[in-house]
Design an enzyme around this catalytic site. Structure first.
Site, PDB file in Angstrom:
ATOM      1  N   MET A  31       0.758  -1.289  -0.154  1.00 25.89           N
ATOM      2  CA  MET A  31       0.146  -0.030  -0.092  1.00 25.89           C
ATOM      3  C   MET A  31       0.885   1.355  -0.150  1.00 25.89           C
ATOM      4  O   MET A  31       0.295   2.312   0.301  1.00 25.89           O
ATOM      5  CB  MET A  31      -0.955  -0.067   1.171  1.00 25.89           C
ATOM      6  N   GLY A  32       2.245   1.092  -0.178  1.00 24.76           N
ATOM      7  CA  GLY A  32       3.112   2.346  -0.462  1.00 24.76           C
ATOM      8  C   GLY A  32       3.388   2.846   0.726  1.00 24.76           C
ATOM      9  O   GLY A  32       3.303   2.181   1.845  1.00 24.76           O
ATOM     10  N   GLY A  37      11.134  -2.688   5.146  1.00 22.39           N
ATOM     11  CA  GLY A  37      10.436  -3.995   5.271  1.00 22.39           C
ATOM     12  C   GLY A  37       9.751  -4.277   3.770  1.00 22.39           C
ATOM     13  O   GLY A  37       9.888  -5.540   3.535  1.00 22.39           O
ATOM     14  N   HIS A  38       9.218  -3.359   3.003  1.00 24.10           N
ATOM     15  CA  HIS A  38       8.780  -3.508   1.760  1.00 24.10           C
ATOM     16  C   HIS A  38      10.040  -3.994   0.866  1.00 24.10           C
ATOM     17  O   HIS A  38       9.710  -4.873  -0.007  1.00 24.10           O
ATOM     18  CB  HIS A  38       8.044  -2.227   1.398  1.00 24.10           C
ATOM     19  N   LYS A 150       5.044  -9.865   9.016  1.00 22.39           N
ATOM     20  CA  LYS A 150       4.634  -8.581   9.735  1.00 22.39           C
ATOM     21  C   LYS A 150       3.038  -8.798  10.174  1.00 22.39           C
ATOM     22  O   LYS A 150       2.467  -8.790  10.936  1.00 22.39           O
ATOM     23  CB  LYS A 150       4.991  -7.332   9.061  1.00 22.39           C
ATOM     24  N   GLN A 154      -2.651 -12.238   7.895  1.00 17.95           N
ATOM     25  CA  GLN A 154      -2.863 -12.100   6.314  1.00 17.95           C
ATOM     26  C   GLN A 154      -2.297 -12.977   5.682  1.00 17.95           C
ATOM     27  O   GLN A 154      -2.450 -13.492   4.598  1.00 17.95           O
ATOM     28  CB  GLN A 154      -2.208 -10.545   5.926  1.00 17.95           C
ATOM     29  N   SER A 186       6.868  -0.286   9.864  1.00 22.03           N
ATOM     30  CA  SER A 186       5.405  -0.177   9.488  1.00 22.03           C
ATOM     31  C   SER A 186       5.057   1.179   9.094  1.00 22.03           C
ATOM     32  O   SER A 186       5.820   2.062   9.471  1.00 22.03           O
ATOM     33  CB  SER A 186       4.443  -0.495  10.760  1.00 22.03           C
TER      34      SER A 186
HETATM   35  P1  AMP Z   1       1.533  -2.716   3.448  1.00 25.05           P
HETATM   36  O1  AMP Z   1       2.036  -1.741   2.529  1.00 25.05           O
HETATM   37  O2  AMP Z   1       1.378  -2.458   5.089  1.00 25.05           O
HETATM   38  O3  AMP Z   1       0.069  -3.264   3.222  1.00 25.05           O
HETATM   39  O4  AMP Z   1       2.412  -3.931   3.631  1.00 25.05           O
HETATM   40  C1  AMP Z   1       2.918  -4.718   2.098  1.00 25.05           C
HETATM   41  C2  AMP Z   1       3.485  -5.740   2.361  1.00 25.05           C
HETATM   42  O5  AMP Z   1       4.586  -5.607   3.104  1.00 25.05           O
HETATM   43  C3  AMP Z   1       2.839  -6.910   3.207  1.00 25.05           C
HETATM   44  O6  AMP Z   1       3.193  -8.155   2.812  1.00 25.05           O
HETATM   45  C4  AMP Z   1       3.451  -6.769   4.593  1.00 25.05           C
HETATM   46  O7  AMP Z   1       3.266  -7.714   5.362  1.00 25.05           O
HETATM   47  C5  AMP Z   1       4.889  -6.443   4.215  1.00 25.05           C
HETATM   48  N1  AMP Z   1       5.567  -5.545   5.284  1.00 25.05           N
HETATM   49  C6  AMP Z   1       5.205  -4.479   5.933  1.00 25.05           C
HETATM   50  N2  AMP Z   1       5.952  -4.162   6.877  1.00 25.05           N
HETATM   51  C7  AMP Z   1       7.050  -5.177   7.037  1.00 25.05           C
HETATM   52  C8  AMP Z   1       7.929  -5.325   7.871  1.00 25.05           C
HETATM   53  N3  AMP Z   1       8.348  -4.792   8.712  1.00 25.05           N
HETATM   54  N4  AMP Z   1       9.098  -6.620   7.648  1.00 25.05           N
HETATM   55  C9  AMP Z   1       8.583  -7.398   6.399  1.00 25.05           C
HETATM   56  N5  AMP Z   1       7.437  -7.148   5.680  1.00 25.05           N
HETATM   57  C10 AMP Z   1       6.609  -6.037   5.830  1.00 25.05           C
END
Ligand code: AMP
Length: 281
Positions: A31-32, A37-38, A150, A154, A186
């Site tokens: 989601m940007g 992490g991303h 994380k 999901q 996050s």
């Molecule tokens: P989001 O943008 O929050 O929807 O996350 C997109 C993807 O990145 C999802 O698969 C999350 O689980 C992963 N993600 C977000 N934060 C982390 C993190 N700290 N470490 C590893 N993967 C992450």
């Protein structure tokens, strides 16, 4: 250079070209407001795939009516630069109308796994996730798709839907990337004030301490209840859940079970709702 694509038809054509050359495609939905992490998901994809396709789409169907959809942080140009800096092949940034055109009428629901933990606190959230991920998996027809541990629940929901819907893409989980003080990275950490950011690492520290307590033989229910108290004392506003569960099916565990246990937490800190989880091995 990372090529940015906004239209479904263009994406399909480009990916078709790679498939004809027998190149392996890795999909990374996000989601940007990207962080390390991303990027670690993209880097995991680069190890096994020829082409990496990151998507940035703030999916409206996974936000509840009182959640932060409008306020969700967005930084398109920075995201593109970050992806380019690590050599991501493509960035897909569709508009909402591209993903949910007028008259859209289909829902996707995974029973069971979605009816606990974050599913209780955020009704409908996983239906929205399942829907958009089903669509992205269909659109990309990738060889592999990468999701972070994380969001462990999901990840399990997505594995289940991929299995149930005969999706040929392999779903890969990637370990949590943390700040040096242990806080899981996050996009929502942006909501934390300096004072809250100083408290936030207690979430991970509490899980680690709880892990040791469980291993010493204390029953999960009392150990988790004590840990909730320590989070509240540390300054968290509310703890949505803190539970010891089976890492494969999310069923509740009552005492240390070294083969399958995992601790899951969601807690409010100021405007942010933080989640984390660790293996209890
Ligand atoms: P989001 O943008 O929050 O929807 O996350 C997109 C993807 O990145 C999802 O698969 C999350 O689980 C992963 N993600 C977000 N934060 C982390 C993190 N700290 N470490 C590893 N993967 C992450």
């Amino acid at each position: 250079m990372t090529q940015r694509i906004t239209k479904l038809a263009d994406l399909r054509n480009i990916l078709q070209g790679h498939r004809q050359k027998n190149q392996k495609i890795g999909l990374i939905p996000t989601m940007g407001y990207l962080h390390e992490g991303h990027l670690s998901l993209v880097q995991a994809a680069q190890k096994t795939c020829d082409v990496t396709l990151a998507t940035v789409f703030v999916n409206p169907t996974q936000f509840g009516p009182n959640e932060d959809l409008a306020a969700y942080p967005r930084e398109e140009e920075e995201d593109r630069q970050k992806l380019a800096s690590i050599g991501t092949t493509y960035l897909f940034t569709p508009g909402v109308e591209e993903i949910y055109p007028d008259g859209f009428a289909t829902t996707v629901r995974v029973e069971g796994l979605t009816e606990m933990l974050c599913g209780t606190a955020r009704p409908g959230h996983f239906d929205g996730v399942a829907l958009v991920v089903s669509k992205l998996l269909n659109i990309a027809q990738a060889d592999q798709a990468f999701f972070g541990e994380k969001d462990y629940q999901q990840l399990l929901v997505i594995k289940q839907l991929a299995k149930d819907l005969n999706v040929s893409t392999e779903i890969i989980g990637v370990p949590i990337k943390r700040a040096d003080d242990g806080l899981a990275l996050s996009s929502r950490n942006k909501y934390l004030s300096d004072q809250e950011r100083a408290i936030a690492p207690q979430l991970h520290a509490t899980l680690q301490a709880l892990c040791a307590t469980l291993k010493s033989g204390e029953p999960a229910q009392s150990a988790c209840a004590h840990a909730v108290q320590s989070l509240l004392q540390a300054g968290f506003g509310a703890v949505d859940y803190l539970e010891y569960r089976d890492a494969t099916n999310l069923q509740q565990l009552h005492a240390y079970n070294h083969t399958r246990g995992r601790l899951f937490v969601a807690a409010r800190l100021g405007r942010a709702r933080l989640i984390d989880n660790i293996e209890v091995a």
